[in-house]
Scaffold this motif. Structure first.
Motif, short mmCIF file in Angstrom:
data_model
loop_
_atom_site.label_atom_id
_atom_site.label_comp_id
_atom_site.label_asym_id
_atom_site.label_seq_id
_atom_site.Cartn_x
_atom_site.Cartn_y
_atom_site.Cartn_z
N LEU A 276 0.76 -1.21 -0.06
CA LEU A 276 0.20 -0.13 0.10
C LEU A 276 1.13 1.19 0.17
CD1 LEU A 276 -2.53 1.56 0.09
CD2 LEU A 276 -2.85 1.18 2.44
N GLY A 277 1.98 1.26 0.67
CA GLY A 277 2.83 2.37 0.85
C GLY A 277 3.30 2.59 -0.45
N LEU A 278 3.96 1.23 -0.97
CA LEU A 278 4.55 1.46 -2.30
C LEU A 278 3.66 1.91 -3.40
CD1 LEU A 278 7.13 0.13 -4.44
CD2 LEU A 278 5.25 -1.53 -4.77
N VAL A 279 2.50 1.63 -3.56
CA VAL A 279 1.68 2.18 -4.36
C VAL A 279 1.41 3.81 -4.28
CG1 VAL A 279 -0.86 2.15 -5.29
CG2 VAL A 279 0.40 0.08 -5.23
N SER A 280 1.08 3.91 -3.14
CA SER A 280 0.93 5.50 -2.80
C SER A 280 1.92 6.20 -3.17
CB SER A 280 0.66 5.43 -1.20
OG SER A 280 -0.55 4.71 -0.72
N ALA B 263 2.32 5.48 -7.72
CA ALA B 263 1.47 5.79 -8.59
C ALA B 263 1.18 7.48 -8.91
CB ALA B 263 -0.16 5.51 -7.90
N PRO B 264 1.29 8.28 -7.99
CA PRO B 264 1.29 9.59 -8.23
C PRO B 264 2.26 10.35 -9.19
CG PRO B 264 2.02 9.37 -6.14
CD PRO B 264 1.32 8.01 -6.51
N VAL B 265 3.57 9.56 -9.11
CA VAL B 265 4.75 9.93 -9.83
C VAL B 265 4.29 9.90 -11.25
CG1 VAL B 265 7.19 9.43 -10.37
CG2 VAL B 265 6.51 9.82 -7.94
N ILE B 266 3.96 8.53 -11.72
CA ILE B 266 3.85 8.34 -12.84
C ILE B 266 2.35 8.79 -13.46
CG2 ILE B 266 5.23 6.41 -13.01
CD1 ILE B 266 2.99 4.67 -13.01
N ALA B 267 1.47 9.04 -12.66
CA ALA B 267 0.09 9.52 -13.19
C ALA B 267 0.17 11.03 -13.82
CB ALA B 267 -1.13 9.63 -11.94
N LEU C 276 11.42 15.71 -1.83
CA LEU C 276 10.05 15.50 -0.87
C LEU C 276 10.58 14.67 0.60
CD1 LEU C 276 6.96 15.75 -0.46
CD2 LEU C 276 6.80 13.74 -1.58
N ARG C 277 10.71 15.19 1.47
CA ARG C 277 11.41 14.91 2.54
C ARG C 277 10.34 13.79 3.22
NH1 ARG C 277 15.62 16.16 5.06
NH2 ARG C 277 14.94 15.55 6.76
N PRO C 278 10.88 12.86 4.04
CA PRO C 278 10.11 11.64 4.57
C PRO C 278 9.13 12.57 5.51
CG PRO C 278 12.31 11.50 5.47
CD PRO C 278 12.17 12.68 4.30
N GLN C 279 7.79 12.04 5.38
CA GLN C 279 6.72 12.59 6.36
C GLN C 279 6.20 11.49 7.20
OE1 GLN C 279 4.41 14.77 3.53
NE2 GLN C 279 5.98 15.53 2.44
N PRO C 280 5.81 11.78 8.44
CA PRO C 280 5.17 10.76 9.37
C PRO C 280 3.96 10.28 8.67
CG PRO C 280 5.29 12.51 10.30
CD PRO C 280 6.15 12.86 9.22
N VAL C 281 3.73 8.97 8.27
CA VAL C 281 2.24 8.49 7.93
C VAL C 281 1.81 7.57 8.83
CG1 VAL C 281 1.13 7.32 6.21
CG2 VAL C 281 3.09 9.06 5.57
N ASP D 92 -0.89 16.21 -2.74
CA ASP D 92 0.45 16.49 -2.63
C ASP D 92 1.46 15.71 -3.17
OD1 ASP D 92 -0.74 18.38 -1.05
OD2 ASP D 92 -0.20 17.77 0.89
N ARG D 93 1.22 14.50 -3.24
CA ARG D 93 2.23 13.73 -3.98
C ARG D 93 2.38 13.65 -5.54
NH1 ARG D 93 5.65 10.82 -1.02
NH2 ARG D 93 4.98 10.47 1.18
N MET D 94 1.28 14.45 -5.97
CA MET D 94 1.13 14.72 -7.45
C MET D 94 1.81 16.05 -7.77
SD MET D 94 -2.41 13.20 -8.91
CE MET D 94 -3.52 13.63 -7.63
#
Length: 296
Positions: free
Chosen positions: A163-167, A170-174, A256-261, A271-273
């Motif tokens: 799930l984290g991987l897809v998250s 996906a926004p990078v290539i979309a 894009l720095r690491p953010q707590p999820v 945001d990731r797009m």
């Protein structure tokens, strides 16, 4: 006749340029489950593998960024269809990777597939949200539109193997970028299996390239690479993130720095797009029509 049979053990490989090479170093490392039981040997990527992945991503960028947003959405939706067809496989892999029950793993996989569909739907809509016409004092059209940044290195989250991987992918290539992805170091198998799905979908080779191995070892040459335009540090700890951010400054990469999820299943927003989009602004004279001086 005996019913006993030998299990067919899977050989995982990298996914680079639409193909499945072994690491050029020939190295592998053992992947274990939450109880330290052996699951598989995964390729241990080298710096050369990272450079090869960047070459593949750059080669694919022109065609992918130049495709219509609608077409990119169709292709991403096709990927989601194929993920759905492999749902049971991913449930097994996620359960083993993260030490989850089958039902909890199924929830993660379903959320990941839904997330992929969600981003597929954004491909032809994000421009309407972040672009537009700008009011200016003069006889001009002033239009802003988003464009992809280029080749993005993505450090996948360490704990959320699918799930984290897809998250983060996906926004990078979309949005028309191409990606070099470093899978979770301790749980890379779902990511490597994703390569098998991408290879048999309509996604052009090189749009997503997936490496496995030691995150710090692979990330260092990507952060310093002059042909990588941006980097997502989601899978880096604080010390590694600082080191990579310094290296990335050499060619002014977007970082894009690491953010707590707390929950990767939560609504992601845009945001990731937008993190990997550039804004192009075009000025054009409006002109005049006829003696009345009316403008268009």
């Amino acid at each position: 006749m005996s019913d006993a049979r030998l299990s067919v053990l899977k050989t995982y490989k990298l996914y680079v340029g639409g193909k499945f090479p072994r690491s050029e170093s020939g190295r592998v490392y053992e992947v274990t489950d939450s109880k330290q039981s052996w699951l598989a040997n995964a390729p241990l990527s080298s710096r050369k593998d990272a450079r090869d992945a960047v070459v593949a991503a750059r080669k694919a960028f022109g065609g992918w960024s130049g495709a219509t947003a609608y077409n990119r959405g169709q292709i991403l939706y096709r990927v989601a269809e194929m993920l759905e067809g492999r749902r049971d496989q991913y449930v097994r892999e996620v359960a083993a990777a993260e030490g989850l029950s089958k039902s909890k793993a199924a929830e993660q996989v379903d959320a990941a597939i839904d997330r992929w569909v969600w981003y597929a739907g954004w491909t032809d809509k994000i421009a309407q949200v972040v672009g537009g016409g700008n009011p200016v004092a003069g006889p001009f059209f002033n239009l802003s539109s988003p464009e992809p940044t280029g080749v993005v290195a993505v450090l996948a989250p360490q704990e959320s193997s699918f799930l984290g991987l897809v998250s983060v992918v996906a926004p990078v290539i979309a949005t028309g970028n191409t990606a070099v992805v470093i899978a979770s170091e301790k749980a890379p198998l779902p990511a490597l299996s994703l390569g098998e799905v991408l290879a048999t979908s309509d996604l052009p080779g090189g749009v997503v390239n997936i490496l496995s191995g030691r995150t710090a070892e692979i990330a260092a040459p990507l952060a310093a690479h002059q042909d990588v335009n941006a980097i997502d540090l989601a899978g880096a700890d604080e010390a590694l993130a600082k080191e990579l951010e310094i290296a990335a400054a050499d060619n002014l990469k977007r970082v894009l720095r690491p953010q707590p999820v707390d929950d990767w299943a939560a609504a992601p927003g845009t945001d990731r797009m937008t993190a990997f989009l550039e804004t192009k602004t075009v000025w054009h004279p409006t002109g005049s029509l006829g003696a009345s001086g009316s403008a268009y």
